[in-house]
Design a protein around this motif. Structure first.
Motif, mmCIF file in Angstrom:
data_model
loop_
_atom_site.group_PDB
_atom_site.id
_atom_site.type_symbol
_atom_site.label_atom_id
_atom_site.label_comp_id
_atom_site.label_asym_id
_atom_site.label_seq_id
_atom_site.Cartn_x
_atom_site.Cartn_y
_atom_site.Cartn_z
ATOM 1 N N ALA A 1 3.051 -16.042 10.143
ATOM 2 C CA ALA A 1 2.389 -16.457 8.905
ATOM 3 C C ALA A 1 2.993 -15.728 7.699
ATOM 4 O O ALA A 1 3.253 -16.341 6.654
ATOM 5 C CB ALA A 1 0.886 -16.200 8.982
ATOM 6 N N GLY A 2 3.244 -14.440 7.824
ATOM 7 C CA GLY A 2 3.864 -13.678 6.746
ATOM 8 C C GLY A 2 5.280 -14.140 6.473
ATOM 9 O O GLY A 2 5.733 -14.165 5.316
ATOM 10 N N ILE A 3 5.978 -14.520 7.523
ATOM 11 C CA ILE A 3 7.350 -15.009 7.370
ATOM 12 C C ILE A 3 7.352 -16.367 6.676
ATOM 13 O O ILE A 3 8.192 -16.635 5.827
ATOM 14 C CB ILE A 3 8.055 -15.024 8.741
ATOM 15 N N ARG A 4 6.386 -17.216 6.992
ATOM 16 C CA ARG A 4 6.267 -18.502 6.294
ATOM 17 C C ARG A 4 6.061 -18.266 4.803
ATOM 18 O O ARG A 4 6.700 -18.889 3.960
ATOM 19 C CB ARG A 4 5.109 -19.321 6.859
ATOM 20 N N GLU A 5 5.172 -17.354 4.475
ATOM 21 C CA GLU A 5 4.892 -17.032 3.075
ATOM 22 C C GLU A 5 6.145 -16.471 2.388
ATOM 23 O O GLU A 5 6.447 -16.827 1.251
ATOM 24 C CB GLU A 5 3.755 -16.012 3.025
ATOM 25 N N PHE A 6 6.887 -15.604 3.077
ATOM 26 C CA PHE A 6 8.106 -15.016 2.523
ATOM 27 C C PHE A 6 9.117 -16.100 2.156
ATOM 28 O O PHE A 6 9.643 -16.116 1.043
ATOM 29 C CB PHE A 6 8.724 -14.044 3.528
ATOM 30 N N TYR A 7 9.388 -17.009 3.100
ATOM 31 C CA TYR A 7 10.397 -18.037 2.845
ATOM 32 C C TYR A 7 9.951 -19.036 1.782
ATOM 33 O O TYR A 7 10.769 -19.506 0.992
ATOM 34 C CB TYR A 7 10.798 -18.750 4.129
ATOM 35 N N SER A 8 8.679 -19.364 1.743
ATOM 36 C CA SER A 8 8.233 -20.309 0.720
ATOM 37 C C SER A 8 8.353 -19.703 -0.679
ATOM 38 O O SER A 8 8.525 -20.434 -1.655
ATOM 39 C CB SER A 8 6.803 -20.784 0.993
ATOM 40 N N ALA A 9 8.294 -18.372 -0.798
ATOM 41 C CA ALA A 9 8.439 -17.697 -2.088
ATOM 42 C C ALA A 9 9.898 -17.345 -2.405
ATOM 43 O O ALA A 9 10.210 -16.985 -3.546
ATOM 44 C CB ALA A 9 7.595 -16.421 -2.103
ATOM 45 N N LEU A 10 10.787 -17.459 -1.426
ATOM 46 C CA LEU A 10 12.181 -17.038 -1.608
ATOM 47 C C LEU A 10 12.903 -17.770 -2.747
ATOM 48 O O LEU A 10 13.597 -17.118 -3.533
ATOM 49 C CB LEU A 10 12.955 -17.177 -0.293
#
Length: 169
Positions: free
Chosen positions: A68-77
């Motif tokens: 879930a944190g990785i999804r959030e990271f990539y969507s903000a990248l």
């Protein structure tokens, strides 16, 4: 050694080798799927490639934990990258994988290294940049398939690449 013992040993060796080759193939597909999801902004699909306890380390760009944190990271990248280009309003990027090398450690774990090249474009009239680096991965086989457990980015450089750049083609 008897013929039957030789045959059993050969079958055992070939079975292990086939399993290793299948694992390598699946891991290469996993790494390729990572880049396909990244290029198409498929954040849920990208997150599904990671374990729930995964760790992502992008150095100066930040870290993330869990799928879930990785999804959030990539969507903000894309927004984080956009901050580096003064005056730019939009961004697009495409990421390409090269030279993926895998070492299967066991039926449940493996490690890998791959190199990437990324083309980053800010607005339609702006510069394009090349981003180059290396991913170092740790993988786990869980729930019948391979996942990323850890992905570390060693970012080599980002350089302008504008010789002959035109949009649209």
């Amino acid at each position: 050694m008897s013929y039957e013992a030789d045959l059993a040993e050969t079958v055992k060796h070939l079975t292990e080798r086939v399993h290793e080759l299948e694992a390598i193939h699946e891991l290469q597909r996993l790494r390729t799927e990572f880049h396909r999801c990244l290029n198409n902004a498929e954040w849920d699909g990208l997150a599904s490639l990671f374990t729930d306890d995964a760790h992502l380390d992008y150095g100066d760009f930040g870290q993330a934990h869990g799928s879930a944190g990785i999804r959030e990271f990539y969507s903000a990248l894309p927004g984080k990258i956009l901050e580096f280009q003064t005056g730019a309003r939009t961004i697009s990027f495409k990421n390409f994988v090269h030279g993926h090398q895998v070492e299967v450690l066991s039926r449940e774990s493996a490690i890998g290294v791959s190199f990437f090249e990324e083309k980053i474009r800010f607005d339609r009239e702006s510069e394009i940049h090349n981003s180059i680096g290396q991913f170092t991965d740790t993988y786990a086989h869980r729930d019948g398939r391979w996942h990323f457990v850890k992905v570390e980015l060693d970012h080599y450089w980002v350089v302008p690449d504008n010789e002959g750049w035109r949009w649209p083609w």
